[in-house]
Design a protein around this motif. Structure first.
Motif, PDB file in Angstrom:
ATOM      1  N   UNK A   1     -36.412 -27.629  -0.512  1.00  0.00           N
ATOM      2  CA  UNK A   1     -35.012 -27.224  -0.316  1.00  0.00           C
ATOM      3  C   UNK A   1     -34.643 -26.249  -1.423  1.00  0.00           C
ATOM      4  N   UNK A   2     -34.117 -25.088  -1.039  1.00  0.00           N
ATOM      5  CA  UNK A   2     -33.760 -24.043  -2.010  1.00  0.00           C
ATOM      6  C   UNK A   2     -32.429 -23.438  -1.593  1.00  0.00           C
ATOM      7  N   UNK A   3     -31.466 -23.493  -2.516  1.00  0.00           N
ATOM      8  CA  UNK A   3     -30.126 -22.955  -2.264  1.00  0.00           C
ATOM      9  C   UNK A   3     -29.885 -21.812  -3.240  1.00  0.00           C
ATOM     10  N   UNK A   4     -29.868 -20.591  -2.732  1.00  0.00           N
ATOM     11  CA  UNK A   4     -29.640 -19.383  -3.538  1.00  0.00           C
ATOM     12  C   UNK A   4     -28.324 -18.709  -3.164  1.00  0.00           C
ATOM     13  N   UNK A   5     -27.432 -19.400  -2.540  1.00  0.00           N
ATOM     14  CA  UNK A   5     -26.220 -18.780  -2.021  1.00  0.00           C
ATOM     15  C   UNK A   5     -25.335 -18.243  -3.138  1.00  0.00           C
ATOM     16  N   UNK A   6     -24.712 -17.117  -2.827  1.00  0.00           N
ATOM     17  CA  UNK A   6     -23.751 -16.462  -3.724  1.00  0.00           C
ATOM     18  C   UNK A   6     -24.394 -16.101  -5.066  1.00  0.00           C
ATOM     19  N   UNK A   7     -25.598 -15.569  -5.027  1.00  0.00           N
ATOM     20  CA  UNK A   7     -26.285 -15.087  -6.230  1.00  0.00           C
ATOM     21  C   UNK A   7     -26.620 -13.607  -6.046  1.00  0.00           C
ATOM     22  N   UNK A   8     -27.193 -13.008  -7.090  1.00  0.00           N
ATOM     23  CA  UNK A   8     -27.459 -11.557  -7.068  1.00  0.00           C
ATOM     24  C   UNK A   8     -28.947 -11.276  -6.903  1.00  0.00           C
ATOM     25  N   UNK A   9     -29.647 -12.117  -6.190  1.00  0.00           N
ATOM     26  CA  UNK A   9     -31.075 -11.895  -5.980  1.00  0.00           C
ATOM     27  C   UNK A   9     -31.285 -10.664  -5.093  1.00  0.00           C
ATOM     28  N   UNK A  10     -32.440 -10.034  -5.238  1.00  0.00           N
ATOM     29  CA  UNK A  10     -32.768  -8.823  -4.484  1.00  0.00           C
ATOM     30  C   UNK A  10     -34.055  -9.042  -3.687  1.00  0.00           C
ATOM     31  N   UNK A  11     -34.614  -7.952  -3.193  1.00  0.00           N
ATOM     32  CA  UNK A  11     -35.841  -8.030  -2.405  1.00  0.00           C
ATOM     33  C   UNK A  11     -37.025  -8.551  -3.218  1.00  0.00           C
ATOM     34  N   UNK A  12     -36.971  -8.446  -4.536  1.00  0.00           N
ATOM     35  CA  UNK A  12     -38.054  -8.971  -5.367  1.00  0.00           C
ATOM     36  C   UNK A  12     -38.167 -10.481  -5.224  1.00  0.00           C
ATOM     37  N   UNK A  13     -37.042 -11.153  -5.220  1.00  0.00           N
ATOM     38  CA  UNK A  13     -37.065 -12.610  -5.016  1.00  0.00           C
ATOM     39  C   UNK A  13     -37.495 -12.957  -3.595  1.00  0.00           C
ATOM     40  N   UNK A  14     -37.060 -12.188  -2.622  1.00  0.00           N
ATOM     41  CA  UNK A  14     -37.455 -12.450  -1.239  1.00  0.00           C
ATOM     42  C   UNK A  14     -38.964 -12.293  -1.053  1.00  0.00           C
ATOM     43  N   UNK A  15     -39.591 -11.430  -1.830  1.00  0.00           N
ATOM     44  CA  UNK A  15     -41.038 -11.278  -1.758  1.00  0.00           C
ATOM     45  C   UNK A  15     -41.759 -12.487  -2.361  1.00  0.00           C
ATOM     46  N   UNK A  16     -41.115 -13.138  -3.348  1.00  0.00           N
ATOM     47  CA  UNK A  16     -41.741 -14.286  -4.007  1.00  0.00           C
ATOM     48  C   UNK A  16     -41.710 -15.539  -3.137  1.00  0.00           C
TER      49      UNK A  16
END
Length: 452
Positions: free
Chosen positions: A277-292
């Motif tokens: 379970x991973x909750x990243x809502x309302x953060x400033x992540x970019x495509x770099x995190x999506x690749x991880x």
């Protein structure tokens, strides 16, 4: 030549001829008889050899059979001995278990009786204090109560069974556990049970806790921590890197963390590959995190990306790379106004186990996205698409016949969403103070939404 010599010569010649012809006949006639005898002798020897070979073969088969029977008998005897040994051990362990259970139950009953008496004493003391305060005519308790108080010792929670103590402290928050650990030495030992630190919620003490304490806590209980909640916490990079020490982490909530970056997510993803379970809502992540995410979280089942505006369609396509996040059951993309149909097409082609999908506020999605979901996500049960103005009513009705629960609203997003019907952010003069307050409330609700 004289007649005598002639006669001798003729006699010698005749005898020589007779001898020559006799020897030739003997050589021709006698060997025939000898070959028959030799043939008969060879046949007899062959029969004897054949009988010997046959006897040897039969003996070999009999010897193998006898050997196999002996081995089978030995194995059977060994199995019987093992079964007998296991039966003896089972009988011994059963008797030991029954005695241990009886002893444990007896001890537990004694403790329960003891604590019932202690509870009775507390109630009597409370009644006496209330009576003394309300009625001055009875300043002293009765003799029976005094005798009861003298016989019952003081209560000590450390005497409770370990299971009961763990169950009591399980309902305490992190702040309460810290306070209880400073009461006395026995309470400190009780709060150090490993089962109490499987889930740590730092969001309840985010305004008073320090980064140093968070790091020390994670370092101490890194092998026991299964659930972490950092919702709304403002943490340094070093503090977020300490999350990677929790190798057995399964649930992580970092929603509303303004300091969460792609660099900190890189450390977390490399150190915690078992996150479900991973909750990243309302953060400033970019495509770099999506690749991880697909590279490290192969077993990810619940993912919340609500109101994450920095990643693009390309980042969402990264979820399908390699092993990918193909085991996703819950996906929250609400408020992601940058998502289009092309990204959802790739997502629906791989996430076949998706049960719950929230795309509320994704104003760029059209009917094509619903067609892709019907083809790829056969197990979809709950679909939320509030304020998706480009999705027609007819397509929503067709989709409602497939899913079990559906939320649909074709209207424009309200002002407290923070953007207009095209996904463009609103200016400050377009939002009233009341609407700003509602924006915060709705964002909090979306970040806390979980799979039921």
């Amino acid at each position: 030549m004289t007649p005598e010599l002639m006669i001798k010569a003729c006699t010698f010649y005749t005898g020589h001829l007779v001898k020559t012809h006799f020897c030739s006949w003997r050589d021709i006639a006698i060997p025939l008889t000898n070959e028959d005898d030799e043939l008969a002798e060879k046949i007899e020897r062959a029969m004897k050899y054949n009988n010997f070979r046959l006897q040897k073969y039969v003996f070999h088969l009999w010897h193998s059979y006898v050997k196999g029977q002996k081995k089978q008998l030995t194995d059977t005897l060994s199995q019987v001995q093992k079964m007998l040994h296991c039966y003896k051990l089972t009988a011994i362990l059963t008797k030991w278990r029954d005695k241990a259970r009886l002893k444990y139950k007896k001890r537990e009953d004694e403790l329960i009786l003891k604590h019932e008496l202690q509870l009775l004493k507390w109630r009597n003391n409370l009644k006496l204090k209330v009576a003394a305060n309300e009625e001055s005519i009875f300043p002293e308790p009765s003799l029976s109560k005094v005798s009861l108080e003298g016989n019952i010792p003081e209560c000590d929670i450390s005497l409770l069974p370990q299971r009961a103590v763990s169950q009591i402290f399980f309902y305490l928050s992190l702040k309460d556990k810290i306070i209880c650990s400073h009461v006395c030495h026995s309470w400190m030992l009780m709060t150090q049970a490993s089962s109490l630190w499987n889930g740590i919620d730092f969001s309840t003490v985010k305004n008073i806790i320090t980064d140093k304490y968070i790091v020390s806590t994670l370092q101490r209980w890194r092998l026991n921590v299964l659930r972490l909640n950092f919702r709304g916490c403002i943490l340094r990079l070093k503090t977020l890197r300490s999350v990677s020490l929790c190798r057995n982490l399964q649930e992580l909530n970092v929603s509303d963390c303004p300091t969460l970056t792609d660099e900190s997510m890189r450390y977390i993803s490399e150190g915690c590959p078992g996150v479900l379970y991973l909750n990243l809502s309302n953060t400033i992540i970019t495509n770099r995190t999506m690749r991880l995410l697909p590279r490290h979280f192969h077993n990810l089942q619940n993912l919340s990306l609500a109101y994450c505006k920095k990643f693009t369609d390309k980042g969402l396509r990264y979820l399908n790379l390699g092993d990918g996040c193909h085991k996703l059951i819950y996906l929250d993309l609400s408020g992601c106004t940058q998502i289009t149909d092309s990204a959802m097409e790739m997502l629906s082609a791989k996430c076949h186990y998706l049960h719950i999908l929230d795309i509320s506020g994704c104003v760029l999605l059209t009917d094509q996205m619903l067609e892709d979901l019907q083809i790829g996500c056969k197990q979809l049960r709950i679909l939320k698409m509030q304020y998706c103005r480009l999705i027609s009513m007819e397509a929503a009705k067709r989709m409602s016949s497939i899913v079990q629960q559906q939320e649909y609203n074709p209207g424009d997003p309200p002002l407290w969403f923070g953007y207009d019907y095209e996904g463009k952010p609103l200016t400050d003069n377009m939002r009233s103070p009341k609407n700003v307050e509602w924006t915060v409330t709705e964002s909090t609700h979306s970040s806390q939404e979980e799979v039921v």
